[in-house]
Design a protein around this motif. Structure first.
Motif, PDB file in Angstrom:
ATOM      1  N   TYR A  72      -0.622  -0.636  -1.178  1.00 30.69           N
ATOM      2  CA  TYR A  72      -1.007  -0.438  -2.576  1.00 30.69           C
ATOM      3  C   TYR A  72      -1.234  -1.793  -3.270  1.00 30.69           C
ATOM      4  CZ  TYR A  72      -0.651   0.930  -7.488  1.00 30.69           C
ATOM      5  OH  TYR A  72      -0.885   1.107  -8.828  1.00 30.69           O
ATOM      6  N   SER A  73      -0.332  -2.729  -3.079  1.00 30.99           N
ATOM      7  CA  SER A  73      -0.466  -4.056  -3.680  1.00 30.99           C
ATOM      8  C   SER A  73      -1.717  -4.773  -3.173  1.00 30.99           C
ATOM      9  CB  SER A  73       0.766  -4.911  -3.371  1.00 30.99           C
ATOM     10  OG  SER A  73       1.909  -4.320  -3.897  1.00 30.99           O
ATOM     11  N   CYS A  76      -4.791  -3.146  -4.760  1.00 32.85           N
ATOM     12  CA  CYS A  76      -4.891  -3.558  -6.172  1.00 32.85           C
ATOM     13  C   CYS A  76      -5.416  -4.987  -6.289  1.00 32.85           C
ATOM     14  CB  CYS A  76      -3.543  -3.436  -6.872  1.00 32.85           C
ATOM     15  SG  CYS A  76      -3.039  -1.729  -7.198  1.00 32.85           S
ATOM     16  N   ILE A  88      -6.584   3.808  -9.009  1.00 30.77           N
ATOM     17  CA  ILE A  88      -5.755   3.756  -7.807  1.00 30.77           C
ATOM     18  C   ILE A  88      -4.404   4.380  -8.131  1.00 30.77           C
ATOM     19  CG2 ILE A  88      -4.775   2.288  -6.017  1.00 30.77           C
ATOM     20  CD1 ILE A  88      -6.770   0.119  -6.932  1.00 30.77           C
TER      21      ILE A  88
END
Length: 126
Positions: A72-73, A76, A88
């Motif tokens: 996820y990081s 992003c 997201i």
């Protein structure tokens, strides 16, 4: 390094890797939603990934790691660098918990990473 499977949903895709991949395959069989299974998290091939993800407005990242240095990081960061306006969403454990049970099913249900929880989350974003 990823596997991409295009489904019927034109606006939403699921991204995952590792253990939750089995849950995503179950979701795909029920909803025929597009997904990407990653083989590794770093480095991401941003150019290739952006070509695939540009077709989608909403991205759901499902993983069994705490937020921080995770998929996820990375997604992003990639979107920030490429100035993307896609939404997201993340399904991942929210806190550290030593109660993992004997099977992955226990962990996935406890952190809402199981098939039913993923389907429920999809319904809220599709």
């Amino acid at each position: 390094d990823f596997y991409y499977k295009k489904g019927d949903y034109k606006k939403t895709i699921i991204l995952t890797y590792g253990g939750p991949s089995q849950e995503i395959l179950k979701v795909y069989r029920k909803k025929n939603v597009s997904f990407i299974l990653f083989n590794k998290l770093h480095p991401l091939d941003a150019n290739l990934l952006n070509k695939v993800l540009n077709d989608y407005q909403k991205i759901l990242v499902v993983e069994d790691h705490l937020n921080g240095n995770n998929l996820y990081s990375s997604i992003c960061e990639m979107f920030f660098n490429h100035r993307s306006d896609q939404k997201i969403y993340s399904l991942s454990p929210k806190n550290f918990n030593l109660k993992v049970g004997r099977k992955p099913d226990y962990f996935y249900k406890a952190h809402m990473l199981d098939e039913q929880s993923i389907l429920k989350k999809l319904e809220t974003i599709i």
